[in-house]
Design an enzyme around this catalytic site. Structure first.
Site, PDB file in Angstrom:
ATOM      1  N   HIS A   1      25.164 -10.055   3.895  1.00  0.00           N
ATOM      2  CA  HIS A   1      24.944  -9.548   2.539  1.00  0.00           C
ATOM      3  C   HIS A   1      24.463  -8.116   2.589  1.00  0.00           C
ATOM      4  O   HIS A   1      24.930  -7.257   1.848  1.00  0.00           O
ATOM      5  CB  HIS A   1      23.929 -10.426   1.811  1.00  0.00           C
ATOM      6  CG  HIS A   1      23.624  -9.954   0.424  1.00  0.00           C
ATOM      7  ND1 HIS A   1      22.513  -9.180   0.137  1.00  0.00           N
ATOM      8  CD2 HIS A   1      24.289 -10.114  -0.748  1.00  0.00           C
ATOM      9  CE1 HIS A   1      22.508  -8.903  -1.154  1.00  0.00           C
ATOM     10  NE2 HIS A   1      23.561  -9.454  -1.713  1.00  0.00           N
ATOM     11  N   HIS A   2      23.485  -7.834   3.441  1.00  0.00           N
ATOM     12  CA  HIS A   2      23.079  -6.450   3.656  1.00  0.00           C
ATOM     13  C   HIS A   2      22.386  -6.303   5.007  1.00  0.00           C
ATOM     14  O   HIS A   2      21.966  -7.283   5.625  1.00  0.00           O
ATOM     15  CB  HIS A   2      22.195  -5.913   2.525  1.00  0.00           C
ATOM     16  CG  HIS A   2      20.809  -6.481   2.474  1.00  0.00           C
ATOM     17  ND1 HIS A   2      20.387  -7.347   1.491  1.00  0.00           N
ATOM     18  CD2 HIS A   2      19.734  -6.298   3.271  1.00  0.00           C
ATOM     19  CE1 HIS A   2      19.123  -7.673   1.679  1.00  0.00           C
ATOM     20  NE2 HIS A   2      18.704  -7.047   2.760  1.00  0.00           N
TER      21      HIS A   2
ATOM     22  N   GLN B   1      17.320  -5.611  10.359  1.00  0.00           N
ATOM     23  CA  GLN B   1      17.226  -6.835   9.568  1.00  0.00           C
ATOM     24  C   GLN B   1      18.579  -7.119   8.936  1.00  0.00           C
ATOM     25  O   GLN B   1      19.177  -6.236   8.308  1.00  0.00           O
ATOM     26  CB  GLN B   1      16.184  -6.687   8.459  1.00  0.00           C
ATOM     27  CG  GLN B   1      16.022  -7.926   7.593  1.00  0.00           C
ATOM     28  CD  GLN B   1      15.268  -7.646   6.314  1.00  0.00           C
ATOM     29  OE1 GLN B   1      15.775  -6.998   5.403  1.00  0.00           O
ATOM     30  NE2 GLN B   1      14.033  -8.111   6.242  1.00  0.00           N
TER      31      GLN B   1
ATOM     32  N   HIS C   1      20.533  -9.762   6.320  1.00  0.00           N
ATOM     33  CA  HIS C   1      20.450 -10.850   5.337  1.00  0.00           C
ATOM     34  C   HIS C   1      21.787 -11.575   5.338  1.00  0.00           C
ATOM     35  O   HIS C   1      22.817 -11.019   4.964  1.00  0.00           O
ATOM     36  CB  HIS C   1      20.151 -10.287   3.946  1.00  0.00           C
ATOM     37  CG  HIS C   1      20.103 -11.339   2.877  1.00  0.00           C
ATOM     38  ND1 HIS C   1      20.232 -11.033   1.537  1.00  0.00           N
ATOM     39  CD2 HIS C   1      19.957 -12.685   2.941  1.00  0.00           C
ATOM     40  CE1 HIS C   1      20.150 -12.148   0.833  1.00  0.00           C
ATOM     41  NE2 HIS C   1      20.000 -13.163   1.654  1.00  0.00           N
TER      42      HIS C   1
ATOM     43  N   HIS D   1      20.940  -0.571  -4.976  1.00  0.00           N
ATOM     44  CA  HIS D   1      21.088  -1.962  -4.546  1.00  0.00           C
ATOM     45  C   HIS D   1      20.496  -2.899  -5.582  1.00  0.00           C
ATOM     46  O   HIS D   1      19.330  -2.776  -5.966  1.00  0.00           O
ATOM     47  CB  HIS D   1      20.401  -2.211  -3.204  1.00  0.00           C
ATOM     48  CG  HIS D   1      20.507  -3.645  -2.750  1.00  0.00           C
ATOM     49  ND1 HIS D   1      21.680  -4.195  -2.293  1.00  0.00           N
ATOM     50  CD2 HIS D   1      19.586  -4.644  -2.713  1.00  0.00           C
ATOM     51  CE1 HIS D   1      21.484  -5.462  -1.987  1.00  0.00           C
ATOM     52  NE2 HIS D   1      20.221  -5.765  -2.233  1.00  0.00           N
TER      53      HIS D   1
ATOM     54  N   HIS E   1      21.437  -7.337  -6.871  1.00  0.00           N
ATOM     55  CA  HIS E   1      22.334  -8.466  -6.661  1.00  0.00           C
ATOM     56  C   HIS E   1      23.353  -8.495  -7.800  1.00  0.00           C
ATOM     57  O   HIS E   1      23.637  -7.453  -8.399  1.00  0.00           O
ATOM     58  CB  HIS E   1      21.533  -9.746  -6.520  1.00  0.00           C
ATOM     59  CG  HIS E   1      20.684  -9.764  -5.274  1.00  0.00           C
ATOM     60  ND1 HIS E   1      19.699 -10.692  -5.031  1.00  0.00           N
ATOM     61  CD2 HIS E   1      20.671  -8.938  -4.190  1.00  0.00           C
ATOM     62  CE1 HIS E   1      19.130 -10.454  -3.863  1.00  0.00           C
ATOM     63  NE2 HIS E   1      19.707  -9.392  -3.338  1.00  0.00           N
TER      64      HIS E   1
ATOM     65  N   MET F   1      17.165  -7.877  -7.194  1.00  0.00           N
ATOM     66  CA  MET F   1      16.496  -6.734  -6.562  1.00  0.00           C
ATOM     67  C   MET F   1      16.813  -5.481  -7.356  1.00  0.00           C
ATOM     68  O   MET F   1      17.933  -5.337  -7.871  1.00  0.00           O
ATOM     69  CB  MET F   1      16.957  -6.537  -5.110  1.00  0.00           C
ATOM     70  CG  MET F   1      16.422  -7.532  -4.122  1.00  0.00           C
ATOM     71  SD  MET F   1      16.896  -7.075  -2.434  1.00  0.00           S
ATOM     72  CE  MET F   1      15.949  -8.263  -1.497  1.00  0.00           C
TER      73      MET F   1
END
Length: 324
Positions: A66-67, A140, A142, A207, A209, A284
């Protein structure tokens, strides 16, 4: 923790090519099998040789990740090869749980929705390793959906030992808040630049959703009559590829005493309230500003507000002449 001379890591890191004193390397997840809506981190320990990061390319697709966020840290959140770093999401019981960074986190790069590669402007680079405060990189990822096969999502990073005259950093403007059911709402944040620095923004990224409709960022300067003057940094539909794109005015500078602001417009057509949060069912509101300076970058590169309904530009920030 294993170390290599240039960039060292417990993850996969392979030097691919060297050209014009720059090296292209890859850092990847070491064959993880993620659960749905999981946030996984892996870290990379930097050598004592100072490096400057000048380009980024995601090695994945939106169907897998997703990111991706790349953090610079003094210390990582964990010494494990991979850990669960979704501090607001459902725990992954198969992995240790820890924050992204143990100390001094700084966002360097972000990717989502099949955004293309990013190359920084000439003479600009993120200073890492050596005498800098960034001793580790933490990636990181997601994962919105569970995977049945091992995944090696990663980043290709261009870096050089040649000192760059302009130092780069990324500022994040972000909100909390709740998006009411069946309603359109704006989420706003604003912060005064308190550090003695001159920032030259060159790219921005939005960014949200799936409920995000428009995300914008502004520079606000107040005159002696306390009238606010707004200049657009950038505005974009967050459902487009979430790439860093050039700012509206490449001659813009942001200085001590100026205010930076961001606003996310979202529409909720669901019969439930939606909180700002980490999971795919949350929302977000993020606006990133990538900038360079001739000297030190800011120490604090995060601007946060509680968001709607508790925070408004005209009320809590006392701003006037607010753009529609």
């Amino acid at each position: 923790m294993p170390r290599l001379y240039l960039l060292s890591s417990a993850t996969i890191l392979v030097a691919i090519a060297t050209y014009c004193n720059a090296t292209t390397s890859q850092i990847r997840m070491p064959g993880v099998v993620p659960e749905a809506d999981s946030y996984l981190c892996t870290s990379l320990e930097l050598s004592d040789q100072e490096n400057y990061l000048t380009g980024f390319k995601a090695l994945t697709t939106k169907g897998t990740a997703h990111h991706i966020l790349l953090f610079g840290c003094e210390e990582p959140g964990s010494d494990e090869l991979v850990w669960d770093c979704g501090e607001m999401s459902k725990p992954d019981d198969s992995l240790p749980r820890a924050p992204t960074c143990g100390s001094k986190p700084a966002i360097l790069y972000a990717w989502a929705l099949d955004a293309p590669a990013l190359e920084l402007p000439k003479d600009v680079g993120f200073q890492v390793g050596g005498e800098s405060n960034i001793r580790h990189l933490v990636m990181q990822v997601h994962y919105m959906h569970a995977k049945s096969e091992p995944d090696e999502t990663g980043l290709e990073i261009t870096h050089t030992e040649e000192p760059q005259p302009k130092l780069a950093a990324t500022m994040l403007l972000v909100t909390g808040g709740v998006l009411p059911k069946n309603k359109t709402e704006s989420f706003e944040t604003a912060c005064v630049i308190e550090e003695d620095v001159v920032m030259h923004p060159f790219a921005y990224r939005t960014h949200t959703h799936r409920h995000g409709k428009e995300v914008s960022g502004y520079l606000v300067k107040e005159d002696r009559a306390q009238e606010d003057h707004w200049e657009l940094i950038g505005k974009r539909d967050p459902q487009l590829p979430q790439m860093f794109v050039p700012v509206e005015n490449k001659e813009m500078t942001i200085q001590q005493g100026d205010m930076v602001t961001a606003r996310c417009v979202m529409h909720n057509n669901e019969n439930r309230d939606i909180s700002m949060g980490a999971t795919g069912e949350d929302e977000m509101c993020n606006f990133y500003i990538m900038y360079w300076t001739d000297g030190d970058v800011m120490h604090d590169n995060t601007c946060y507000s509680p968001g709607a309904p508790d925070y408004r530009w005209g009320r809590e920030a006392n701003l006037n002449h607010i753009p529609k």
